[in-house]
Scaffold this motif. Structure first.
Motif, PDB file in Angstrom:
ATOM      1  N   GLU A  27      77.328  43.813  64.380  1.00 31.57           N
ATOM      2  CA  GLU A  27      78.672  44.338  64.131  1.00 31.57           C
ATOM      3  C   GLU A  27      78.607  45.409  63.041  1.00 31.57           C
ATOM      4  O   GLU A  27      78.161  45.132  61.929  1.00 31.57           O
ATOM      5  N   PRO A  28      79.004  46.647  63.359  1.00 34.25           N
ATOM      6  CA  PRO A  28      78.901  47.709  62.355  1.00 34.25           C
ATOM      7  C   PRO A  28      79.992  47.578  61.298  1.00 34.25           C
ATOM      8  O   PRO A  28      81.158  47.848  61.562  1.00 34.25           O
ATOM      9  N   THR A  29      79.605  47.139  60.120  1.00 34.28           N
ATOM     10  CA  THR A  29      80.570  46.896  59.045  1.00 34.28           C
ATOM     11  C   THR A  29      80.239  47.675  57.780  1.00 34.28           C
ATOM     12  O   THR A  29      80.984  47.616  56.811  1.00 34.28           O
ATOM     13  N   MET A  30      79.113  48.392  57.761  1.00 34.47           N
ATOM     14  CA  MET A  30      78.653  49.040  56.531  1.00 34.47           C
ATOM     15  C   MET A  30      78.722  50.555  56.653  1.00 34.47           C
ATOM     16  O   MET A  30      78.248  51.122  57.627  1.00 34.47           O
ATOM     17  N   ARG A  31      79.287  51.186  55.618  1.00 32.98           N
ATOM     18  CA  ARG A  31      79.276  52.637  55.564  1.00 32.98           C
ATOM     19  C   ARG A  31      77.904  53.108  55.082  1.00 32.98           C
ATOM     20  O   ARG A  31      77.123  52.338  54.539  1.00 32.98           O
ATOM     21  N   GLU A  61      71.433  52.982  65.861  1.00 36.33           N
ATOM     22  CA  GLU A  61      72.558  53.568  66.591  1.00 36.33           C
ATOM     23  C   GLU A  61      73.853  53.203  65.880  1.00 36.33           C
ATOM     24  O   GLU A  61      74.601  52.345  66.341  1.00 36.33           O
ATOM     25  N   PRO A  62      74.103  53.844  64.718  1.00 31.83           N
ATOM     26  CA  PRO A  62      75.364  53.542  64.036  1.00 31.83           C
ATOM     27  C   PRO A  62      76.541  53.972  64.912  1.00 31.83           C
ATOM     28  O   PRO A  62      76.397  54.854  65.756  1.00 31.83           O
ATOM     29  N   ARG A  63      77.681  53.328  64.707  1.00 33.00           N
ATOM     30  CA  ARG A  63      78.873  53.678  65.483  1.00 33.00           C
ATOM     31  C   ARG A  63      79.824  54.492  64.631  1.00 33.00           C
ATOM     32  O   ARG A  63      79.885  54.310  63.423  1.00 33.00           O
ATOM     33  N   ARG A  64      80.564  55.381  65.277  1.00 26.51           N
ATOM     34  CA  ARG A  64      81.574  56.161  64.572  1.00 26.51           C
ATOM     35  C   ARG A  64      82.911  55.447  64.622  1.00 26.51           C
ATOM     36  O   ARG A  64      83.308  54.958  65.662  1.00 26.51           O
ATOM     37  N   THR A  65      83.574  55.419  63.480  1.00 29.50           N
ATOM     38  CA  THR A  65      84.929  54.879  63.446  1.00 29.50           C
ATOM     39  C   THR A  65      85.877  55.928  64.016  1.00 29.50           C
ATOM     40  O   THR A  65      85.497  57.086  64.226  1.00 29.50           O
ATOM     41  N   ALA A  66      87.119  55.537  64.227  1.00 29.41           N
ATOM     42  CA  ALA A  66      88.131  56.474  64.715  1.00 29.41           C
ATOM     43  C   ALA A  66      88.266  57.655  63.743  1.00 29.41           C
ATOM     44  O   ALA A  66      88.543  58.772  64.158  1.00 29.41           O
ATOM     45  N   GLY A  67      88.037  57.395  62.463  1.00 26.62           N
ATOM     46  CA  GLY A  67      88.121  58.448  61.452  1.00 26.62           C
ATOM     47  C   GLY A  67      86.869  59.308  61.356  1.00 26.62           C
ATOM     48  O   GLY A  67      86.811  60.221  60.547  1.00 26.62           O
ATOM     49  N   GLY A  68      85.856  59.000  62.165  1.00 26.58           N
ATOM     50  CA  GLY A  68      84.648  59.815  62.186  1.00 26.58           C
ATOM     51  C   GLY A  68      83.542  59.370  61.254  1.00 26.58           C
ATOM     52  O   GLY A  68      82.526  60.030  61.128  1.00 26.58           O
ATOM     53  N   TYR A  69      83.745  58.244  60.575  1.00 24.23           N
ATOM     54  CA  TYR A  69      82.697  57.745  59.677  1.00 24.23           C
ATOM     55  C   TYR A  69      81.659  56.960  60.456  1.00 24.23           C
ATOM     56  O   TYR A  69      81.996  56.247  61.398  1.00 24.23           O
ATOM     57  N   LEU A  70      80.407  57.074  60.032  1.00 26.05           N
ATOM     58  CA  LEU A  70      79.354  56.249  60.630  1.00 26.05           C
ATOM     59  C   LEU A  70      79.404  54.863  60.015  1.00 26.05           C
ATOM     60  O   LEU A  70      79.585  54.721  58.804  1.00 26.05           O
ATOM     61  N   GLN A  71      79.221  53.860  60.845  1.00 22.82           N
ATOM     62  CA  GLN A  71      79.102  52.491  60.334  1.00 22.82           C
ATOM     63  C   GLN A  71      77.867  51.832  60.913  1.00 22.82           C
ATOM     64  O   GLN A  71      77.565  51.977  62.101  1.00 22.82           O
ATOM     65  N   TYR A  72      77.164  51.121  60.041  1.00 20.16           N
ATOM     66  CA  TYR A  72      75.905  50.471  60.383  1.00 20.16           C
ATOM     67  C   TYR A  72      76.084  48.967  60.375  1.00 20.16           C
ATOM     68  O   TYR A  72      76.877  48.430  59.616  1.00 20.16           O
ATOM     69  N   SER A  73      75.278  48.292  61.191  1.00 17.43           N
ATOM     70  CA  SER A  73      75.293  46.832  61.207  1.00 17.43           C
ATOM     71  C   SER A  73      74.177  46.307  60.296  1.00 17.43           C
ATOM     72  O   SER A  73      73.243  47.045  59.960  1.00 17.43           O
TER      73      SER A  73
END
Length: 91
Positions: A27-31, A61-73
């Motif tokens: 789950e990508p929860t980390m900036r 493969e970090p995911r982008r939030t709706a705001g465009g930030y990368l988030q890592y698990s």
């Protein structure tokens, strides 16, 4: 034909890679700032551009939030830690 074959090496490897390391959240929860803070004690020279490079290599493969930030698990961070350790210790 052959009976009961195994999946091809490419799909098999991708599945294994995505499942490693086992037991850690995907789950990508980390900036990126959280990731850097987590890695810096062991890898003081790690930078955002280094993380982006490792992402381009397909290691995470970090995911982008709706705001465009990368988030890592947490699993992404462990993979990064492993790769950085290998690079530091071997090169």
């Amino acid at each position: 034909g052959r009976g009961g074959g195994e999946p091809g090496p490419a799909t098999d490897r991708a599945a294994v890679d995505r499942a490693w390391p086992p037991g850690l959240s995907r789950e990508p929860t980390m900036r990126i700032s959280d990731v850097l803070a987590d890695l810096r004690p062991d890898f003081p020279t790690v930078t955002p551009s280094k993380l982006r490079f490792l992402e381009e290599q397909g290691l995470v493969e970090p995911r982008r939030t709706a705001g465009g930030y990368l988030q890592y698990s947490p699993a992404d961070v462990e993979r990064l830690r492993y790769v950085l350790r290998q690079q530091r210790d071997r090169y």
